[in-house]
Design an enzyme around this catalytic site. Structure first.
Site, PDB file in Angstrom:
ATOM      1  CE  LYS A  89     -12.219  43.531  -8.767  1.00  0.00           C
ATOM      2  NZ  LYS A  89     -11.059  42.730  -8.393  1.00  0.00           N
ATOM      3  CD  GLN A 143      -9.236  41.454  -5.386  1.00  0.00           C
ATOM      4  OE1 GLN A 143     -10.277  41.466  -6.025  1.00  0.00           O
ATOM      5  NE2 GLN A 143      -8.245  42.293  -5.650  1.00  0.00           N
ATOM      6  CG  ASP A 166      -8.534  38.902 -12.842  1.00  0.00           C
ATOM      7  OD1 ASP A 166      -8.886  40.047 -13.201  1.00  0.00           O
ATOM      8  OD2 ASP A 166      -8.296  38.592 -11.663  1.00  0.00           O
TER       9      ASP A 166
END
Ligand code: NDP
Length: 297
Positions: free
Chosen positions: A54, A98, A121
């Site tokens: 990422k 994460q 997200d």
């Protein structure tokens, strides 16, 4: 019939290209650089790989990338304090924590402490609510990537029968919501669904997000249907070593489907591309600027 292969790797490169163009405009016209902060707690090897890739791709499209790697024993209060700091940082437009988090941390509490406008997200309860009421929101990356591929392949998916196998908060539910918002007739299947093969046989679009290697065989698939395989499963090879497979049996499904995504090289690359797309969208919104076209739901 042999299905058209939907090349997620190539499509993701196109999406990243669009993101890069928008980033360079933000820089040139407004002196703004979109910034993405990724927070990793602990040393889970798979999470480390995701975070590294990422960060690399964030830099490649010209954005600022910040990584916070915290000890596995980090107290919840320290993680919440870091998120608060990132929420208030004007150079950060997207925050990603994460998952999964170590057991002592309350995942819901942590996710809901991220500013909804920076929740790239799309897991914050406000974004879930906005999506489910058809309002502008941050959309979870994996389902957004699936939707982009479906729109690209079909043009309109309005009126199509879609079956989503899996009802998780990160894939199944938001996927179903996006399909509904695009006027599909949506069925959500799960481990308690009766006669799953028959349910799937009625689908023009099948989204498999189960986490069971090659669970969906070709004889569940309606001729000409579009099959989007979200699953990522590592299995042993008979000759030793491992390989990645999806939740559908690719060989038999490709015989009957009209189009299919491979694993690897299908949904996976689109997920990171959509994270970058969400970050540039969040940055544009935060600055009251026009959103990039074709990068949101
Ligand atoms: P979860 O484990 O959270 O959810 C799995 C879902 O599948 C559940 O709703 C479960 O039903 C359902 N299920 C399990 N067994 C069956 C069965 N036999 N028949 C029908 N439904 C069943 O998984 P995720 O949604 O997080 O992930 C799904 C897959 O997608 C995984 O392989 C994961 O690795 C992959 N993934 C890929 C991403 C990418 O970027 N390509 C991103 C995220 C995930 P129930 O609710 O009843 O238990």
């Amino acid at each position: 019939m042999t299905a058209k292969v939907i090349d997620g790797k190539a499509f993701a490169a196109t999406v990243r290209g669009k993101v890069a163009v928008h980033v360079s405009r933000l820089k040139a016209d407004h002196n703004i650089t979109p910034g993405l902060a990724v927070v990793l707690v602990g040393e889970d090897p798979a999470s480390q790989v995701y975070v590294r890739s990422k960060g690399k791709m964030t830099l490649e499209v010209g954005m600022k990338s910040v990584e916070h790697k915290l000890d596995i024993e980090t107290p919840e209060a320290d993680l919440l304090a870091l998120i608060e700091q990132l929420n208030n940082d004007p150079e950060i437009h997207g925050i990603l924590v994460q998952l999964p988090l170590p057991k002592h941390l309350n995942e819901d509490l942590v996710i809901n402490s991220i500013s909804p406008a920076k929740d790239v997200d799309g897991f914050h309860i406000s974004n879930v609510g906005l999506l489910s009421t058809g309002q502008k929101s941050m959309v979870p990356c994996t389902p957004l990537g699936c939707l982009m591929m479906l729109r690209d392949h079909h043009g309109s998916i309005s009126g199509m029968n879609a079956v989503v196998i899996g009802r998780s908060n990160i894939v199944g539910k938001p996927m179903a919501q996006l399909l509904l918002n695009d006027s599909c007739t949506v069925t959500i299947a799960h481990s308690r669904t009766k006669d799953l093969p028959d349910v799937v046989r009625g689908a023009d679009i099948v989204i498999a997000a189960v986490g069971r290697p090659e669970m969906v065989p070709g004889d569940w698939i309606k001729k000409g249907a579009t099959v989007i395989d979200v699953g990522i499963n590592r299995v042993e090879k008979p000759e030793g070593g491992t390989r990645l497979v999806g939740d559908v049996d690719y060989a038999s499904c490709a015989e009957v489907a009209g189009a299919i995504t491979p694993v690897p090289g299908g949904v996976g690359p689109m997920t990171i591309a959509c994270l970058l797309a969400n970050t540039v969208t969040a940055c544009s919104r935060a600055n009251g600027l026009v959103e990039p076209e074709g990068l949101t739901a």
